[in-house]
Motif scaffolding. Structure first.
Motif, PDB file in Angstrom:
ATOM      1  N   SER A   1     -13.337   7.366   2.706  1.00 23.09           N
ATOM      2  CA  SER A   1     -12.707   6.861   4.434  1.00 23.09           C
ATOM      3  C   SER A   1     -13.814   7.855   5.406  1.00 23.09           C
ATOM      4  O   SER A   1     -14.197   9.515   4.491  1.00 23.09           O
ATOM      5  CB  SER A   1     -11.555   7.870   4.299  1.00 23.09           C
TER       6      SER A   1
ATOM      7  N   GLN B   1      -6.403  -4.407  -1.369  1.00 25.31           N
ATOM      8  CA  GLN B   1      -6.315  -5.243  -0.498  1.00 25.31           C
ATOM      9  C   GLN B   1      -6.760  -6.635  -1.054  1.00 25.31           C
ATOM     10  O   GLN B   1      -6.170  -7.518  -1.107  1.00 25.31           O
ATOM     11  CB  GLN B   1      -5.631  -4.662   0.308  1.00 25.31           C
ATOM     12  N   ARG B   2      -8.098  -6.804  -0.358  1.00 23.65           N
ATOM     13  CA  ARG B   2      -9.043  -7.760  -0.498  1.00 23.65           C
ATOM     14  C   ARG B   2      -8.862  -8.555  -2.011  1.00 23.65           C
ATOM     15  O   ARG B   2      -8.574  -9.835  -2.026  1.00 23.65           O
ATOM     16  CB  ARG B   2     -10.368  -7.819   0.258  1.00 23.65           C
TER      17      ARG B   2
ATOM     18  N   PHE C   1     -16.261  -6.752   7.779  1.00 27.39           N
ATOM     19  CA  PHE C   1     -15.183  -6.477   8.124  1.00 27.39           C
ATOM     20  C   PHE C   1     -16.058  -5.197   9.201  1.00 27.39           C
ATOM     21  O   PHE C   1     -14.787  -5.807  10.660  1.00 27.39           O
ATOM     22  CB  PHE C   1     -14.465  -5.028   7.222  1.00 27.39           C
TER      23      PHE C   1
ATOM     24  N   PRO D   1     -13.566  -0.185   6.912  1.00 31.05           N
ATOM     25  CA  PRO D   1     -11.881   1.051   6.954  1.00 31.05           C
ATOM     26  C   PRO D   1     -11.784   1.841   5.841  1.00 31.05           C
ATOM     27  O   PRO D   1     -12.982   1.758   5.135  1.00 31.05           O
ATOM     28  CB  PRO D   1     -10.918  -1.040   6.171  1.00 31.05           C
ATOM     29  N   GLN D   2     -10.910   2.085   5.407  1.00 36.06           N
ATOM     30  CA  GLN D   2     -10.259   2.705   4.021  1.00 36.06           C
ATOM     31  C   GLN D   2     -11.179   2.011   2.420  1.00 36.06           C
ATOM     32  O   GLN D   2     -10.629   1.093   2.660  1.00 36.06           O
ATOM     33  CB  GLN D   2      -9.145   3.714   4.068  1.00 36.06           C
TER      34      GLN D   2
ATOM     35  N   THR E   1      -1.173  -1.844  -4.722  1.00 36.67           N
ATOM     36  CA  THR E   1      -2.940  -1.594  -4.705  1.00 36.67           C
ATOM     37  C   THR E   1      -2.919   0.371  -4.604  1.00 36.67           C
ATOM     38  O   THR E   1      -3.790   0.491  -3.897  1.00 36.67           O
ATOM     39  CB  THR E   1      -3.604  -2.231  -3.467  1.00 36.67           C
TER      40      THR E   1
ATOM     41  N   THR F   1       0.850  -0.920   0.098  1.00 40.70           N
ATOM     42  CA  THR F   1       0.093   0.111  -0.180  1.00 40.70           C
ATOM     43  C   THR F   1       0.834   1.362  -0.285  1.00 40.70           C
ATOM     44  O   THR F   1       0.313   2.875  -0.026  1.00 40.70           O
ATOM     45  CB  THR F   1      -0.744  -0.002   1.634  1.00 40.70           C
TER      46      THR F   1
ATOM     47  N   ALA G   1      -8.063  -0.840   1.513  1.00 43.85           N
ATOM     48  CA  ALA G   1      -8.909  -2.280   1.693  1.00 43.85           C
ATOM     49  C   ALA G   1      -9.310  -2.657   0.994  1.00 43.85           C
ATOM     50  O   ALA G   1      -9.681  -4.373   0.643  1.00 43.85           O
ATOM     51  CB  ALA G   1      -9.773  -2.614   3.199  1.00 43.85           C
TER      52      ALA G   1
END
Length: 273
Positions: free
Chosen positions: A158, A209-210, A194, A202-203, A26, A3, A206
């Motif tokens: 966010s 990232q997933r 989550f 999360p921001q 990402t 990140t 995420a």
């Protein structure tokens, strides 16, 4: 899976020019990393395509006076991003643009308020790294220009920003890597699970990232274990299906542009108990 923002990853990108390691990026959108036959897979749209999409959206809004406030943090993202935006916006024509840059997290409300004495038809907040003060700037602008839309980059997804925006929330528009929760049950379900597990929302990163984790899981399930084998497998696919949407990569492992406009950001806020 990284990140790192552009300011950091551009300094270490050379480490992934050879097959010793594979990185799934990402976050960093700097075009210095675009179009390279290296061992970096980037699952975010690069800054050029991102900013051209934002310029096209703003140009289609009613009005003719645009204020652009650029965050000087992560300059490796915001500086080239502004140039891509400006070039496209100038090409489209029809608007007058006022551009100011400063460090968002240390902005002086009095100086910004003085700038807003002139009315504007829209505001573009060019910011990365999910700076919470982005919401404060949106609220201050909204106080002076209550009917003007406020456009955000994908890097403002966010809760802290949305909450700080206060009454300006209804005027926020985001160009996003993913659909709104209200339009995508899979994203809504993932964020719900989550929150239930970790106690916070999360921001937006995420979600990427997933998807990156699922990409690796798919490659491993097919027996690919080395950086070269994983890279070759993922690039051989016409598209990569994940639980949070489809990813298409070009021959260099760069994301084929895929962006969405979210106009109801109030629905993105974590539900209050």
């Amino acid at each position: 899976i990284t990140t790192k923002p552009s300011s950091l990853l551009t300094q270490s990108a050379y480490l992934f020019e050879q097959p010793g390691a594979l990185i799934i990026n990402t976050s960093a959108t700097n075009v210095q990393m675009s179009g390279k036959d290296d061992y970096m897979l980037r699952i975010v749209t690069d800054a050029r395509a991102e900013q051209q999409a934002i310029a096209d959206y703003i140009h289609g809004l009613p009005g003719s006076r645009l204020l652009v406030l650029q965050d000087t943090a992560n300059a490796a993202y915001t500086e080239p991003a502004y140039e891509f935006f400006r070039q496209r916006f100038d090409q489209l024509g029809g608007w007058q643009m006022t551009h100011e840059q400063f460090l968002f997290e240390r902005f002086d409300p009095n100086l910004v308020a003085a700038l807003l004495d002139t009315p504007f038809d829209a505001l573009y907040l060019l910011v990365g790294e999910f700076q919470a003060s982005t919401g404060n700037l949106a609220q201050l602008f909204h106080h002076h220009n209550p009917d003007a839309p406020i456009v955000l980059t994908p890097w403002a997804r966010s809760d802290a920003i949305f909450e700080n925006a206060g009454p300006a929330l209804d005027q926020l528009v985001m160009i996003s890597h993913h659909r709104a929760q209200a339009d995508d049950p899979a994203i809504a379900d993932y964020l719900k699970r989550f929150r239930e597990r970790f106690g916070y929302q999360p921001q937006g990163m995420a979600l990427l990232q997933r998807q990156a984790l699922e990409m690796l899981e798919q490659a491993h399930a097919q027996g690919h274990r080395t950086p070269s084998a994983v890279r070759q497998y993922l690039l051989s696919l016409p598209y990569i299906e994940t639980s949070l949407g489809t990813i298409e990569l070009d021959q260099f492992g760069d994301r084929i542009p895929q962006l969405y406009v979210i106009t109801n950001l109030k629905s993105e806020l974590q539900p209050k108990p």
